[in-house]
Motif scaffolding. Structure first.
Motif, short mmCIF file in Angstrom:
data_model
loop_
_atom_site.label_atom_id
_atom_site.label_comp_id
_atom_site.label_asym_id
_atom_site.label_seq_id
_atom_site.Cartn_x
_atom_site.Cartn_y
_atom_site.Cartn_z
N LYS A 37 0.82 -1.16 0.45
CA LYS A 37 0.43 0.32 0.14
C LYS A 37 0.71 1.50 -0.40
O LYS A 37 0.38 2.18 -0.72
N ALA A 38 2.13 1.38 0.74
CA ALA A 38 2.76 2.68 1.02
C ALA A 38 3.28 2.42 -0.62
O ALA A 38 3.67 3.83 -0.60
N ALA A 39 3.92 1.15 -1.02
CA ALA A 39 4.36 1.65 -2.44
C ALA A 39 2.87 2.17 -4.12
O ALA A 39 3.82 2.66 -4.53
N ASN A 40 2.17 1.63 -3.47
CA ASN A 40 1.04 2.28 -4.08
C ASN A 40 1.21 3.92 -3.74
O ASN A 40 0.90 4.51 -5.05
N GLY A 41 0.62 3.88 -3.14
CA GLY A 41 0.53 5.35 -2.35
C GLY A 41 1.30 6.48 -2.88
O GLY A 41 1.27 6.82 -3.48
N ARG A 42 3.23 6.36 -2.61
CA ARG A 42 3.99 6.74 -3.09
C ARG A 42 4.34 6.62 -4.61
O ARG A 42 4.42 8.10 -5.02
N MET A 91 4.02 10.58 -6.49
CA MET A 91 5.04 10.19 -7.42
C MET A 91 4.37 10.76 -9.26
O MET A 91 4.83 11.95 -10.13
N ILE A 92 3.83 10.03 -9.35
CA ILE A 92 2.13 10.10 -11.06
C ILE A 92 1.93 11.18 -11.04
O ILE A 92 1.96 12.38 -11.80
N GLY A 93 1.01 11.84 -9.62
CA GLY A 93 0.19 13.34 -10.12
C GLY A 93 1.84 14.20 -10.01
O GLY A 93 1.19 15.57 -10.52
N ALA A 94 2.77 14.09 -9.54
CA ALA A 94 3.75 15.43 -9.31
C ALA A 94 4.38 15.21 -10.59
O ALA A 94 5.74 16.17 -10.96
N ALA A 95 4.38 14.40 -11.52
CA ALA A 95 4.84 13.92 -12.99
C ALA A 95 4.88 15.07 -13.96
O ALA A 95 3.44 15.23 -14.20
N ALA A 96 5.58 15.49 -14.73
CA ALA A 96 5.62 16.91 -15.03
C ALA A 96 6.29 16.92 -16.11
O ALA A 96 5.63 17.69 -17.74
N THR A 112 8.54 10.64 -17.94
CA THR A 112 8.74 10.11 -16.76
C THR A 112 7.63 9.69 -16.25
O THR A 112 7.83 8.52 -15.32
N LEU A 113 5.89 10.09 -16.55
CA LEU A 113 4.83 9.76 -16.37
C LEU A 113 4.83 8.01 -16.81
O LEU A 113 4.34 7.33 -16.26
N ALA A 114 5.75 7.70 -17.74
CA ALA A 114 5.93 6.57 -18.50
C ALA A 114 6.35 5.71 -17.91
O ALA A 114 6.00 4.77 -18.30
N THR A 115 7.68 6.33 -17.62
CA THR A 115 8.52 5.65 -16.66
C THR A 115 7.50 4.95 -15.23
O THR A 115 7.90 3.81 -15.12
N LEU A 116 7.26 6.29 -14.90
CA LEU A 116 6.46 5.68 -13.92
C LEU A 116 5.29 5.14 -13.78
O LEU A 116 5.18 3.53 -12.98
N VAL A 117 4.39 4.67 -14.64
CA VAL A 117 3.37 3.73 -14.96
C VAL A 117 4.47 2.30 -15.61
O VAL A 117 3.29 1.47 -14.75
N GLN A 118 5.24 2.77 -16.15
CA GLN A 118 6.25 0.75 -16.18
C GLN A 118 6.94 0.57 -15.73
O GLN A 118 6.65 -0.48 -14.89
N SER A 119 6.76 1.10 -13.83
CA SER A 119 7.52 0.82 -12.57
C SER A 119 6.31 0.24 -12.16
O SER A 119 6.68 -0.80 -11.28
N ALA A 120 5.48 0.55 -12.17
CA ALA A 120 3.95 0.12 -11.41
C ALA A 120 3.79 -0.93 -12.09
O ALA A 120 3.69 -1.81 -11.40
N ALA A 134 3.81 -4.71 -10.31
CA ALA A 134 2.49 -5.29 -9.50
C ALA A 134 1.16 -5.09 -8.68
O ALA A 134 0.88 -4.74 -7.80
N LEU A 135 1.71 -3.30 -8.86
CA LEU A 135 0.88 -2.62 -8.32
C LEU A 135 -0.36 -1.96 -8.80
O LEU A 135 -0.12 -0.99 -9.73
N SER A 136 -1.16 -2.58 -8.54
CA SER A 136 -2.17 -1.43 -9.52
C SER A 136 -2.83 -0.79 -9.28
O SER A 136 -3.70 -0.22 -10.20
N GLU A 137 -3.73 -0.30 -8.09
CA GLU A 137 -3.61 0.52 -8.18
C GLU A 137 -2.97 2.02 -8.60
O GLU A 137 -3.00 2.84 -9.22
N ALA A 138 -1.88 1.96 -7.77
CA ALA A 138 -0.49 2.64 -9.31
C ALA A 138 -0.84 2.41 -10.50
O ALA A 138 -0.92 3.61 -11.14
N SER A 139 -0.51 1.94 -11.01
CA SER A 139 -1.12 1.46 -12.39
C SER A 139 -2.23 1.79 -13.32
O SER A 139 -2.14 2.77 -14.18
N ALA A 140 -3.43 1.69 -12.04
CA ALA A 140 -4.95 2.34 -12.69
C ALA A 140 -5.08 3.77 -13.32
O ALA A 140 -5.28 4.62 -13.53
N ALA A 141 -3.85 4.67 -11.84
CA ALA A 141 -4.01 5.69 -11.67
C ALA A 141 -2.97 6.68 -12.70
O ALA A 141 -3.05 8.14 -13.58
N GLY A 142 -2.23 5.25 -12.85
CA GLY A 142 -0.80 6.22 -13.75
C GLY A 142 -1.15 6.01 -15.59
O GLY A 142 -1.13 6.75 -16.31
#
Length: 99
Positions: free
Chosen positions: A33-38, A42-47, A51-59, A63-71
């Motif tokens: 949950k902490a990894a998802n939240g963090r 970071m996705i919300g702050a991606a400029a 950078t955003l695509a790299t964060l989504v790839q990491s999510a 296998a972080l479903s919440e971060a993947s969906a938000a990303g």
């Protein structure tokens, strides 16, 4: 052992690991949950789009479903509003890995 290949591993505890774990508790009570939240933060702050695509790839890789969906939602929105060609081209390698 046979052969010439050998590895030597050293396990070392560093006290700052515990401090970093406690600092990240604001994002969630478990590591997942902490990894998802963090990552969501970071996705919300991606400029930039790359950078955003790299964060989504990491999510997705983690296998972080919440971060993947938000990303993915943020990625679609940012890509739709971006008109800068270099920014779009810079995001192609992580996007190709996502696909």
């Amino acid at each position: 052992s046979r052969g010439t290949f050998r590895e030597r591993w050293v396990l070392a505890w560093q006290p700052e690991y515990a401090v970093r774990l406690v600092e990240n508790l604001v994002y969630g009570p478990t590591i997942e949950k902490a990894a998802n939240g963090r990552l969501v933060q970071m996705i919300g702050a991606a400029a930039t789009l790359d950078t955003l695509a790299t964060l989504v790839q990491s999510a997705i890789t983690a296998a972080l479903s919440e971060a993947s969906a938000a990303g993915l939602v943020a990625l679609e929105e940012k890509a739709a509003h971006s008109s800068e060609c270099l920014e779009l081209l810079a995001s192609v390698p992580p996007l190709a890995d996502i696909i």
